[in-house]
Write an enzyme that holds these catalytic residues in place. Sequence first.
Site, mmCIF file in Angstrom:
data_model
loop_
_atom_site.group_PDB
_atom_site.id
_atom_site.type_symbol
_atom_site.label_atom_id
_atom_site.label_comp_id
_atom_site.label_asym_id
_atom_site.label_seq_id
_atom_site.Cartn_x
_atom_site.Cartn_y
_atom_site.Cartn_z
ATOM 1 N N GLU A 1 0.826 -1.203 0.000
ATOM 2 C CA GLU A 1 0.000 0.000 0.000
ATOM 3 C C GLU A 1 0.863 1.256 0.000
ATOM 4 O O GLU A 1 1.925 1.309 0.612
ATOM 5 C CB GLU A 1 -0.931 -0.013 1.209
ATOM 6 C CG GLU A 1 -1.891 -1.194 1.108
ATOM 7 C CD GLU A 1 -2.955 -1.237 2.193
ATOM 8 O OE1 GLU A 1 -3.983 -1.861 1.960
ATOM 9 O OE2 GLU A 1 -2.745 -0.657 3.269
ATOM 10 N N CYS B 1 3.401 8.414 1.555
ATOM 11 C CA CYS B 1 3.862 7.432 2.528
ATOM 12 C C CYS B 1 4.155 6.138 1.766
ATOM 13 O O CYS B 1 3.256 5.504 1.218
ATOM 14 C CB CYS B 1 2.766 7.244 3.582
ATOM 15 S SG CYS B 1 3.240 6.169 4.918
ATOM 16 N N CYS C 1 5.884 -6.941 7.424
ATOM 17 C CA CYS C 1 7.037 -6.540 8.257
ATOM 18 C C CYS C 1 7.382 -7.713 9.150
ATOM 19 O O CYS C 1 6.488 -8.370 9.682
ATOM 20 C CB CYS C 1 6.676 -5.316 9.116
ATOM 21 S SG CYS C 1 8.057 -4.679 10.082
ATOM 22 N N CYS D 1 5.459 -5.234 16.230
ATOM 23 C CA CYS D 1 5.043 -4.245 17.226
ATOM 24 C C CYS D 1 3.570 -4.481 17.528
ATOM 25 O O CYS D 1 2.766 -4.674 16.611
ATOM 26 C CB CYS D 1 5.281 -2.841 16.686
ATOM 27 S SG CYS D 1 7.016 -2.565 16.263
ATOM 28 N N CYS E 1 0.625 -2.478 15.821
ATOM 29 C CA CYS E 1 0.716 -2.191 14.374
ATOM 30 C C CYS E 1 0.094 -3.306 13.549
ATOM 31 O O CYS E 1 0.439 -4.482 13.706
ATOM 32 C CB CYS E 1 2.177 -2.010 13.994
ATOM 33 S SG CYS E 1 2.433 -1.823 12.221
ATOM 34 N N GLY F 1 6.475 -2.040 6.459
ATOM 35 C CA GLY F 1 7.838 -2.547 6.516
ATOM 36 C C GLY F 1 8.823 -1.702 7.291
ATOM 37 O O GLY F 1 8.553 -0.562 7.644
ATOM 38 N N SER G 1 11.637 6.339 8.533
ATOM 39 C CA SER G 1 11.215 5.989 9.890
ATOM 40 C C SER G 1 11.689 4.586 10.242
ATOM 41 O O SER G 1 11.477 3.643 9.486
ATOM 42 C CB SER G 1 9.684 6.063 9.982
ATOM 43 O OG SER G 1 9.250 5.606 11.244
ATOM 44 N N CYS H 1 -1.728 5.775 9.946
ATOM 45 C CA CYS H 1 -0.479 5.196 10.454
ATOM 46 C C CYS H 1 -0.723 3.832 11.067
ATOM 47 O O CYS H 1 -1.559 3.697 11.947
ATOM 48 C CB CYS H 1 0.085 6.047 11.584
ATOM 49 S SG CYS H 1 0.929 7.466 11.036
HETATM 50 N N1 SAH Z 1 8.690 0.212 10.439
HETATM 51 C C1 SAH Z 1 8.931 1.606 10.531
HETATM 52 C C2 SAH Z 1 8.120 2.422 9.573
HETATM 53 C C3 SAH Z 1 6.675 2.049 9.364
HETATM 54 S S1 SAH Z 1 5.574 2.293 10.704
HETATM 55 C C4 SAH Z 1 8.719 2.065 11.950
HETATM 56 O O1 SAH Z 1 8.181 1.327 12.746
HETATM 57 O O2 SAH Z 1 9.138 3.182 12.237
HETATM 58 C C5 SAH Z 1 5.243 4.046 10.691
HETATM 59 C C6 SAH Z 1 4.793 4.597 12.045
HETATM 60 O O3 SAH Z 1 3.448 4.215 12.360
HETATM 61 C C7 SAH Z 1 5.652 4.092 13.206
HETATM 62 O O4 SAH Z 1 5.984 5.132 14.088
HETATM 63 C C8 SAH Z 1 4.698 3.127 13.868
HETATM 64 O O5 SAH Z 1 5.095 2.882 15.160
HETATM 65 C C9 SAH Z 1 3.382 3.830 13.724
HETATM 66 N N2 SAH Z 1 2.217 2.961 13.965
HETATM 67 C C10 SAH Z 1 2.129 1.639 13.784
HETATM 68 N N3 SAH Z 1 0.896 1.186 14.109
HETATM 69 C C11 SAH Z 1 0.186 2.259 14.501
HETATM 70 C C12 SAH Z 1 -1.172 2.461 14.913
HETATM 71 N N4 SAH Z 1 -2.039 1.448 14.956
HETATM 72 N N5 SAH Z 1 -1.563 3.712 15.250
HETATM 73 C C13 SAH Z 1 -0.693 4.753 15.146
HETATM 74 N N6 SAH Z 1 0.574 4.633 14.734
HETATM 75 C C14 SAH Z 1 1.032 3.403 14.414
HETATM 76 FE FE1 SF4 Z 2 6.768 -2.252 13.972
HETATM 77 FE FE2 SF4 Z 2 7.060 -0.486 11.949
HETATM 78 FE FE3 SF4 Z 2 7.041 -3.133 11.467
HETATM 79 FE FE4 SF4 Z 2 4.793 -1.929 12.207
HETATM 80 S S1 SF4 Z 2 5.915 -1.576 10.323
HETATM 81 S S2 SF4 Z 2 5.573 -3.900 12.981
HETATM 82 S S3 SF4 Z 2 5.575 -0.371 13.610
HETATM 83 S S4 SF4 Z 2 8.575 -2.019 12.669
#
Ligand code: SAH
Ligand code: SF4
Length: 380
Positions: free
Chosen positions: A109, A122, A129, A133, A136, A184, A216, A358
């Site tokens: 996406e 974005c 990924c 987390c 996410c 990712g 990021s 996000c």
């Molecule tokens: N993997 C990288 C980049 C992609 S995630 C990273 O983790 O930085 C982009 C951002 O979205 C990150 O700060 C992530 O922590 C945040 N994010 C992930 N899930 C989210 C959610 N459900 N609500 C708000 N932000 C979220």
């Molecule tokens: Fe964590 Fe970023 Fe991967 Fe989501 S995309 S699982 S926030 S590292």
Amino acid sequence: MSTLEHVRAFAPPVEDGARPRNLVGLSRAELAEAVAAMGEPAFRARQLWHWIYHRGATDFAAMTSLSKTFRARLAERFTIRRPAVATAQASVDGTRKWLLRLGDAQEIETVHIPDDDRGTLCVSSQVGCTLTCRFCHTGTQRLVRNLSAAEIVAQVMLARDELGDWGARADERQVTNLVLMGMGEPLYNYDNVAKALRILMHPEGLSFSKRKITLSTSGVVPMMARCGAELGVNLAVSLHAVSDELRDVLVPINRKYPLRELMAACRAYPGVHNARRITFEYVMLKGVNDSPADARALVRLLEGIPAKVNLIPFNPWPGAPYECASAMAIERFARILNEAHLAAPVRAPRGRDIMAACGQLRSASRRLKKSERDRLTAPA
Ligand code: SAH
Ligand code: SF4
């Protein structure tokens, strides 16, 4: 798994296997080689690069500054492909999301977020990924592979196609900023991301300034210095917690690279003391990380680092284990940071109605059959 093992295990399909060969994603030097191999002079490579990345041509026939014979020879050997758009959605707030289908039927996406003074794209760096987390949605997708440089660059080219950006004056463009914040972990796919960013920044092509690009990371400490030194793009760090105990749960890569190491890598990030602040992303989770004590600990943690904090209201997704902090808690948190002279904008949730906000990105890719995989990865 080490970063190198990760790169091997999750490699994208070999593009060279496909005929005709796609020119999108070749570096400037590789394009020069391809042109030289056809017995053409070097300036033809510059012209071709200009047509592909400055003009956005998708058809050799349109490249009128090239001779007809050269155009015909190019068309026999090459294409200028974009991924197919599987679905395109538009939010009530103007955010747009494209689900793109790649050559091996995997899906990613890409999201465009228009604002008054900018338009941010974005971009995804992986299918899914490998990190998990807890808040996410992308991290719950089982199937993962790295994107090739071509697949990363093509997301930007496709957005420019769709938004009518080619040929637009700089102040009228819809895509002015790029953030690697889609699906990712970009620093787990460093080589392809770096190659793609060099193409996107090339002054004779798309010519994005490194100041308009933000990468990021969840905290892949060993790759951060290289990213800063080689690419010089802005860095955003997904922090989300101020203690190892909590960050181990929310952002599991913390078990490998704990806060002490992460903050040291931030302090050492190249260029960080030349008015280039690092953005710390902090997702606001109700009753988890949103207390005044957390805010005060965050101020202490960031002491001495040129920083700003992006407070992200948690974007819910079906089955998510958390809730968004209350507006009052977010405001209280921001105030404590502001009082300590830390900029702490609260990021307005965009595109929630189309699951484009996000952390909500997650395609429903299917697993490839072995025969399909073999076909796509077969040598030329
Ligand atoms: N993997 C990288 C980049 C992609 S995630 C990273 O983790 O930085 C982009 C951002 O979205 C990150 O700060 C992530 O922590 C945040 N994010 C992930 N899930 C989210 C959610 N459900 N609500 C708000 N932000 C979220
Ligand atoms: Fe964590 Fe970023 Fe991967 Fe989501 S995309 S699982 S926030 S590292």
